[in-house]
Design a protein around this motif. Sequence first.
Motif, PDB file in Angstrom:
ATOM      1  N   PHE A   5      43.086  75.290  52.511  1.00  0.00           N
ATOM      2  CA  PHE A   5      42.906  76.615  51.930  1.00  0.00           C
ATOM      3  C   PHE A   5      43.066  77.634  53.051  1.00  0.00           C
ATOM      4  O   PHE A   5      42.116  77.950  53.761  1.00  0.00           O
ATOM      5  CB  PHE A   5      41.526  76.697  51.266  1.00  0.00           C
ATOM      6  CG  PHE A   5      41.302  77.983  50.532  1.00  0.00           C
ATOM      7  CD1 PHE A   5      41.986  78.243  49.365  1.00  0.00           C
ATOM      8  CD2 PHE A   5      40.408  78.910  51.010  1.00  0.00           C
ATOM      9  CE1 PHE A   5      41.791  79.424  48.673  1.00  0.00           C
ATOM     10  CE2 PHE A   5      40.196  80.093  50.327  1.00  0.00           C
ATOM     11  CZ  PHE A   5      40.884  80.348  49.161  1.00  0.00           C
ATOM     12  N   ASP A   6      44.279  78.132  53.231  1.00  0.00           N
ATOM     13  CA  ASP A   6      44.580  78.996  54.372  1.00  0.00           C
ATOM     14  C   ASP A   6      45.302  80.286  53.971  1.00  0.00           C
ATOM     15  O   ASP A   6      46.083  80.828  54.736  1.00  0.00           O
ATOM     16  CB  ASP A   6      45.406  78.234  55.390  1.00  0.00           C
ATOM     17  CG  ASP A   6      46.775  77.823  54.848  1.00  0.00           C
ATOM     18  OD1 ASP A   6      47.022  77.976  53.641  1.00  0.00           O
ATOM     19  OD2 ASP A   6      47.594  77.348  55.640  1.00  0.00           O
ATOM     20  N   ILE A   7      45.037  80.771  52.785  1.00  0.00           N
ATOM     21  CA  ILE A   7      45.747  81.929  52.259  1.00  0.00           C
ATOM     22  C   ILE A   7      45.617  83.148  53.177  1.00  0.00           C
ATOM     23  O   ILE A   7      46.599  83.845  53.419  1.00  0.00           O
ATOM     24  CB  ILE A   7      45.236  82.271  50.840  1.00  0.00           C
ATOM     25  CG1 ILE A   7      45.503  81.120  49.873  1.00  0.00           C
ATOM     26  CG2 ILE A   7      45.841  83.561  50.333  1.00  0.00           C
ATOM     27  CD1 ILE A   7      46.943  80.794  49.629  1.00  0.00           C
ATOM     28  N   GLU A   8      44.441  83.402  53.698  1.00  0.00           N
ATOM     29  CA  GLU A   8      44.244  84.570  54.568  1.00  0.00           C
ATOM     30  C   GLU A   8      45.053  84.465  55.854  1.00  0.00           C
ATOM     31  O   GLU A   8      45.528  85.473  56.372  1.00  0.00           O
ATOM     32  CB  GLU A   8      42.773  84.756  54.901  1.00  0.00           C
ATOM     33  CG  GLU A   8      41.963  85.256  53.736  1.00  0.00           C
ATOM     34  CD  GLU A   8      40.504  85.357  54.076  1.00  0.00           C
ATOM     35  OE1 GLU A   8      40.146  86.272  54.840  1.00  0.00           O
ATOM     36  OE2 GLU A   8      39.730  84.508  53.586  1.00  0.00           O
ATOM     37  N   ARG A   9      45.208  83.281  56.358  1.00  0.00           N
ATOM     38  CA  ARG A   9      46.013  83.092  57.574  1.00  0.00           C
ATOM     39  C   ARG A   9      47.496  83.203  57.266  1.00  0.00           C
ATOM     40  O   ARG A   9      48.276  83.656  58.094  1.00  0.00           O
ATOM     41  CB  ARG A   9      45.737  81.728  58.200  1.00  0.00           C
ATOM     42  CG  ARG A   9      44.417  81.677  58.871  1.00  0.00           C
ATOM     43  CD  ARG A   9      44.262  80.390  59.608  1.00  0.00           C
ATOM     44  NE  ARG A   9      42.852  80.051  59.626  1.00  0.00           N
ATOM     45  CZ  ARG A   9      42.383  78.932  60.106  1.00  0.00           C
ATOM     46  NH1 ARG A   9      43.180  78.024  60.579  1.00  0.00           N
ATOM     47  NH2 ARG A   9      41.096  78.712  60.086  1.00  0.00           N
ATOM     48  N   ARG A  10      47.876  82.771  56.089  1.00  0.00           N
ATOM     49  CA  ARG A  10      49.283  82.792  55.698  1.00  0.00           C
ATOM     50  C   ARG A  10      49.785  84.223  55.512  1.00  0.00           C
ATOM     51  O   ARG A  10      50.876  84.561  55.928  1.00  0.00           O
ATOM     52  CB  ARG A  10      49.473  81.994  54.414  1.00  0.00           C
ATOM     53  CG  ARG A  10      50.874  81.552  54.195  1.00  0.00           C
ATOM     54  CD  ARG A  10      51.050  80.676  52.983  1.00  0.00           C
ATOM     55  NE  ARG A  10      50.033  79.648  52.866  1.00  0.00           N
ATOM     56  CZ  ARG A  10      49.820  78.944  51.769  1.00  0.00           C
ATOM     57  NH1 ARG A  10      50.535  79.160  50.690  1.00  0.00           N
ATOM     58  NH2 ARG A  10      48.883  78.022  51.728  1.00  0.00           N
ATOM     59  N   TRP A  11      48.972  85.065  54.858  1.00  0.00           N
ATOM     60  CA  TRP A  11      49.377  86.441  54.560  1.00  0.00           C
ATOM     61  C   TRP A  11      48.261  87.428  54.903  1.00  0.00           C
ATOM     62  O   TRP A  11      47.716  88.105  54.034  1.00  0.00           O
ATOM     63  CB  TRP A  11      49.746  86.571  53.078  1.00  0.00           C
ATOM     64  CG  TRP A  11      50.849  85.668  52.655  1.00  0.00           C
ATOM     65  CD1 TRP A  11      52.113  85.604  53.176  1.00  0.00           C
ATOM     66  CD2 TRP A  11      50.805  84.688  51.623  1.00  0.00           C
ATOM     67  NE1 TRP A  11      52.844  84.642  52.522  1.00  0.00           N
ATOM     68  CE2 TRP A  11      52.074  84.067  51.561  1.00  0.00           C
ATOM     69  CE3 TRP A  11      49.812  84.277  50.729  1.00  0.00           C
ATOM     70  CZ2 TRP A  11      52.364  83.060  50.652  1.00  0.00           C
ATOM     71  CZ3 TRP A  11      50.113  83.265  49.829  1.00  0.00           C
ATOM     72  CH2 TRP A  11      51.375  82.675  49.799  1.00  0.00           C
ATOM     73  N   PRO A  12      47.923  87.568  56.186  1.00  0.00           N
ATOM     74  CA  PRO A  12      46.797  88.429  56.571  1.00  0.00           C
ATOM     75  C   PRO A  12      47.004  89.893  56.181  1.00  0.00           C
ATOM     76  O   PRO A  12      46.030  90.597  55.901  1.00  0.00           O
ATOM     77  CB  PRO A  12      46.710  88.256  58.090  1.00  0.00           C
ATOM     78  CG  PRO A  12      48.057  87.764  58.502  1.00  0.00           C
ATOM     79  CD  PRO A  12      48.584  86.972  57.340  1.00  0.00           C
TER      80      PRO A  12
END
Length: 76
Positions: A5-12
């Motif tokens: 779960f890395d959505i924030e890192r993918r599209w900060p």
Amino acid sequence: MSNKFDIERRWPELFRGLDETQLRGVRNTIASLWHEGFSPSKQDIENLTDYARGDIDANEYKRRAVSIVSRQTVLA
């Protein structure tokens, strides 16, 4: 679907301008969907963060969501 779960890192950039309450709401929504097997696109996240930030209203949120689903259906 990613195993992480890395959505924030993918599209900060999509999360800029959200306060802690808005960020928590977005995280919880995305995490819930992710655990159910939904793999959100950048457009899905942008729609949700724009709504949480107050940049768009509920009607625009729904219009965009329908448009995203319609495009995915055509491509399938």
